[in-house]
Design a protein around this motif. Structure first.
Motif, PDB file in Angstrom:
ATOM      1  N   MET A  58       8.259 -14.924   1.928  1.00 36.12           N
ATOM      2  CA  MET A  58       8.818 -14.036   0.902  1.00 36.12           C
ATOM      3  C   MET A  58       7.744 -13.631  -0.103  1.00 36.12           C
ATOM      4  O   MET A  58       7.694 -12.484  -0.550  1.00 36.12           O
ATOM      5  CB  MET A  58       9.983 -14.721   0.196  1.00 36.12           C
ATOM      6  N   THR A  59       6.897 -14.595  -0.448  1.00 34.01           N
ATOM      7  CA  THR A  59       5.822 -14.300  -1.401  1.00 34.01           C
ATOM      8  C   THR A  59       4.853 -13.271  -0.841  1.00 34.01           C
ATOM      9  O   THR A  59       4.478 -12.309  -1.530  1.00 34.01           O
ATOM     10  CB  THR A  59       5.054 -15.588  -1.743  1.00 34.01           C
ATOM     11  N   LEU A  60       4.434 -13.485   0.411  1.00 34.14           N
ATOM     12  CA  LEU A  60       3.512 -12.542   1.032  1.00 34.14           C
ATOM     13  C   LEU A  60       4.118 -11.148   1.118  1.00 34.14           C
ATOM     14  O   LEU A  60       3.448 -10.151   0.846  1.00 34.14           O
ATOM     15  CB  LEU A  60       3.135 -13.027   2.430  1.00 34.14           C
ATOM     16  N   MET A  61       5.384 -11.079   1.500  1.00 27.99           N
ATOM     17  CA  MET A  61       6.020  -9.776   1.636  1.00 27.99           C
ATOM     18  C   MET A  61       6.179  -9.102   0.283  1.00 27.99           C
ATOM     19  O   MET A  61       5.962  -7.891   0.149  1.00 27.99           O
ATOM     20  CB  MET A  61       7.376  -9.926   2.310  1.00 27.99           C
ATOM     21  N   PHE A  62       6.555  -9.869  -0.738  1.00 28.44           N
ATOM     22  CA  PHE A  62       6.700  -9.303  -2.075  1.00 28.44           C
ATOM     23  C   PHE A  62       5.364  -8.744  -2.573  1.00 28.44           C
ATOM     24  O   PHE A  62       5.299  -7.612  -3.084  1.00 28.44           O
ATOM     25  CB  PHE A  62       7.218 -10.367  -3.038  1.00 28.44           C
ATOM     26  N   ALA A  63       4.304  -9.534  -2.408  1.00 33.10           N
ATOM     27  CA  ALA A  63       2.982  -9.080  -2.851  1.00 33.10           C
ATOM     28  C   ALA A  63       2.527  -7.857  -2.060  1.00 33.10           C
ATOM     29  O   ALA A  63       1.932  -6.926  -2.623  1.00 33.10           O
ATOM     30  CB  ALA A  63       1.970 -10.217  -2.715  1.00 33.10           C
ATOM     31  N   ARG A  64       2.811  -7.858  -0.746  1.00 30.66           N
ATOM     32  CA  ARG A  64       2.442  -6.701   0.079  1.00 30.66           C
ATOM     33  C   ARG A  64       3.217  -5.463  -0.356  1.00 30.66           C
ATOM     34  O   ARG A  64       2.672  -4.351  -0.366  1.00 30.66           O
ATOM     35  CB  ARG A  64       2.722  -7.020   1.557  1.00 30.66           C
ATOM     36  N   SER A  65       4.474  -5.639  -0.710  1.00 30.77           N
ATOM     37  CA  SER A  65       5.291  -4.511  -1.153  1.00 30.77           C
ATOM     38  C   SER A  65       4.789  -3.946  -2.471  1.00 30.77           C
ATOM     39  O   SER A  65       4.842  -2.735  -2.696  1.00 30.77           O
ATOM     40  CB  SER A  65       6.753  -4.947  -1.291  1.00 30.77           C
ATOM     41  N   LEU A  66       4.294  -4.823  -3.350  1.00 27.92           N
ATOM     42  CA  LEU A  66       3.748  -4.350  -4.621  1.00 27.92           C
ATOM     43  C   LEU A  66       2.556  -3.424  -4.395  1.00 27.92           C
ATOM     44  O   LEU A  66       2.322  -2.500  -5.179  1.00 27.92           O
ATOM     45  CB  LEU A  66       3.317  -5.531  -5.495  1.00 27.92           C
ATOM     46  N   GLY A  67       1.798  -3.679  -3.342  1.00 30.07           N
ATOM     47  CA  GLY A  67       0.599  -2.890  -3.091  1.00 30.07           C
ATOM     48  C   GLY A  67       0.757  -1.806  -2.051  1.00 30.07           C
ATOM     49  O   GLY A  67      -0.231  -1.141  -1.702  1.00 30.07           O
ATOM     50  N   GLU A  68       1.967  -1.603  -1.545  1.00 26.33           N
ATOM     51  CA  GLU A  68       2.180  -0.607  -0.496  1.00 26.33           C
ATOM     52  C   GLU A  68       1.930   0.806  -1.020  1.00 26.33           C
ATOM     53  O   GLU A  68       2.440   1.202  -2.063  1.00 26.33           O
ATOM     54  CB  GLU A  68       3.602  -0.721   0.058  1.00 26.33           C
ATOM     55  N   PHE A  69       1.156   1.584  -0.259  1.00 27.16           N
ATOM     56  CA  PHE A  69       0.797   2.937  -0.682  1.00 27.16           C
ATOM     57  C   PHE A  69       1.048   3.971   0.414  1.00 27.16           C
ATOM     58  O   PHE A  69       1.817   4.914   0.234  1.00 27.16           O
ATOM     59  CB  PHE A  69      -0.676   2.987  -1.090  1.00 27.16           C
ATOM     60  N   GLY A  70       0.409   3.797   1.569  1.00 23.70           N
ATOM     61  CA  GLY A  70       0.389   4.843   2.590  1.00 23.70           C
ATOM     62  C   GLY A  70       1.745   5.257   3.096  1.00 23.70           C
ATOM     63  O   GLY A  70       2.104   6.444   3.074  1.00 23.70           O
ATOM     64  N   ALA A  71       2.532   4.291   3.571  1.00 22.39           N
ATOM     65  CA  ALA A  71       3.847   4.621   4.105  1.00 22.39           C
ATOM     66  C   ALA A  71       4.778   5.126   3.010  1.00 22.39           C
ATOM     67  O   ALA A  71       5.615   6.012   3.241  1.00 22.39           O
ATOM     68  CB  ALA A  71       4.454   3.391   4.787  1.00 22.39           C
ATOM     69  N   THR A  72       4.620   4.583   1.804  1.00 24.76           N
ATOM     70  CA  THR A  72       5.498   4.975   0.694  1.00 24.76           C
ATOM     71  C   THR A  72       5.280   6.425   0.291  1.00 24.76           C
ATOM     72  O   THR A  72       6.242   7.177   0.083  1.00 24.76           O
ATOM     73  CB  THR A  72       5.260   4.055  -0.521  1.00 24.76           C
ATOM     74  N   ILE A  73       4.034   6.839   0.179  1.00 18.51           N
ATOM     75  CA  ILE A  73       3.770   8.204  -0.289  1.00 18.51           C
ATOM     76  C   ILE A  73       4.215   9.237   0.747  1.00 18.51           C
ATOM     77  O   ILE A  73       4.576  10.363   0.388  1.00 18.51           O
ATOM     78  CB  ILE A  73       2.270   8.370  -0.627  1.00 18.51           C
ATOM     79  N   ILE A  74       4.232   8.868   2.021  1.00 20.18           N
ATOM     80  CA  ILE A  74       4.697   9.786   3.060  1.00 20.18           C
ATOM     81  C   ILE A  74       6.216   9.893   3.057  1.00 20.18           C
ATOM     82  O   ILE A  74       6.780  10.989   3.103  1.00 20.18           O
ATOM     83  CB  ILE A  74       4.205   9.332   4.451  1.00 20.18           C
ATOM     84  N   LEU A  75       6.902   8.754   2.990  1.00 19.87           N
ATOM     85  CA  LEU A  75       8.360   8.751   3.096  1.00 19.87           C
ATOM     86  C   LEU A  75       9.046   9.018   1.758  1.00 19.87           C
ATOM     87  O   LEU A  75      10.007   9.786   1.695  1.00 19.87           O
ATOM     88  CB  LEU A  75       8.841   7.408   3.654  1.00 19.87           C
ATOM     89  N   ALA A  76       8.558   8.380   0.693  1.00 20.32           N
ATOM     90  CA  ALA A  76       9.244   8.472  -0.602  1.00 20.32           C
ATOM     91  C   ALA A  76       8.589   9.458  -1.563  1.00 20.32           C
ATOM     92  O   ALA A  76       9.187   9.822  -2.583  1.00 20.32           O
ATOM     93  CB  ALA A  76       9.309   7.088  -1.256  1.00 20.32           C
ATOM     94  N   GLY A  77       7.372   9.886  -1.261  1.00 23.96           N
ATOM     95  CA  GLY A  77       6.694  10.794  -2.173  1.00 23.96           C
ATOM     96  C   GLY A  77       6.118  10.068  -3.383  1.00 23.96           C
ATOM     97  O   GLY A  77       6.129   8.834  -3.450  1.00 23.96           O
ATOM     98  N   ASN A  78       5.649  10.841  -4.337  1.00 30.28           N
ATOM     99  CA  ASN A  78       5.032  10.294  -5.544  1.00 30.28           C
ATOM    100  C   ASN A  78       5.656  10.974  -6.755  1.00 30.28           C
ATOM    101  O   ASN A  78       5.009  11.724  -7.476  1.00 30.28           O
ATOM    102  CB  ASN A  78       3.519  10.517  -5.497  1.00 30.28           C
TER     103      ASN A  78
END
Length: 226
Positions: free
Chosen positions: A153-173
């Motif tokens: 859970m910790t690793l996934m939470f930290a990874r989610s905090l730093g997620e950029f590439g997939a987020t900007i494509i799907l969710a925009g900025n």
């Protein structure tokens, strides 16, 4: 002294919400998949494992584009979801989905490590005594893999905090809607003279990630000495 702007504060809070939602939503699925990998011998398991771990090796941009093909207005699930008033693209929901998909393999791999360390004799003894599968999960598997679950859970939470590439494509900025900390930093680094604000958000991101790691270590230590 440089402080966070209201827009930056929104980005920080949204990042925490997105990371939390992605982790909690993924946890039951990650636990189930880890159980399948550790305790079953299903046909084609290697292919299944490869699909689950694929986001680890794919460029995040590719992952985001594939998600866009699925959840876009002309995608596989997009039109179906829109019938129920659910829009994923360019929303916070899209950010949660992108973070969940990218971080899911880390969650599964961590939990599986804990499950693989459980001795088969414990499970065999429980089966011999007639314990149902849900009792084995609750009384044996979860307690003995609790530290691995927290670590995942910790690793996934930290990874989610730093997620950029997939987020900007799907969710925009979109500020206030789908702009998380990495996206806000990207905006600042793309604007001349805003390096100081980017550094402030970097410091916030580092602090949040470090705090999560401390909490994880404290939780793991507490479970170890129970």
């Amino acid at each position: 002294m440089i402080s966070l702007t209201p827009q930056d504060t929104q980005a920080v809070l949204l990042s925490i919400k997105v990371a939390t939602a992605a982790t909690l939503i993924s946890l039951p699925f990650g636990f189930g998949v880890a159980c399948i990998f550790s305790f079953t011998r299903i046909p084609g398991r290697a292919v299944f494992e490869g699909i689950v771990n694929l986001p680890l090796v794919l460029p995040p941009i590719v992952t985001g584009y594939l998600l866009l093909l699925v959840f876009g207005s002309s995608g596989v699930l997009g039109p179906f979801l829109e019938q129920f008033g659910i829009t994923v693209v360019f929303t916070a929901k899209g950010a949660v989905i992108a973070s969940a998909v990218v971080g899911f393999p880390l969650l599964v791999r961590s939990i599986r490590i804990g499950m693989d360390s459980i001795k088969e004799q414990y499970l065999q003894a429980a089966r011999t005594l007639g314990a149902p599968w849900w009792d084995i999960v609750v009384s044996i598997i979860i307690p003995l893999s609790a530290r691995a679950i927290i670590g995942g859970m910790t690793l996934m939470f930290a990874r989610s905090l730093g997620e950029f590439g997939a987020t900007i494509i799907l969710a925009g900025n979109i500020p206030g809607v789908s702009q998380t900390i990495p996206l806000a930093i990207y905006d600042y680094t793309s604007t001349p003279g805003q390096d100081s604000m980017a550094l402030v958000l970097c410091a916030v991101s580092i602090s949040l990630s470090f705090f999560v790691l401390l909490v994880s270590e404290a939780g793991g230590s507490a479970l170890k000495w129970r």
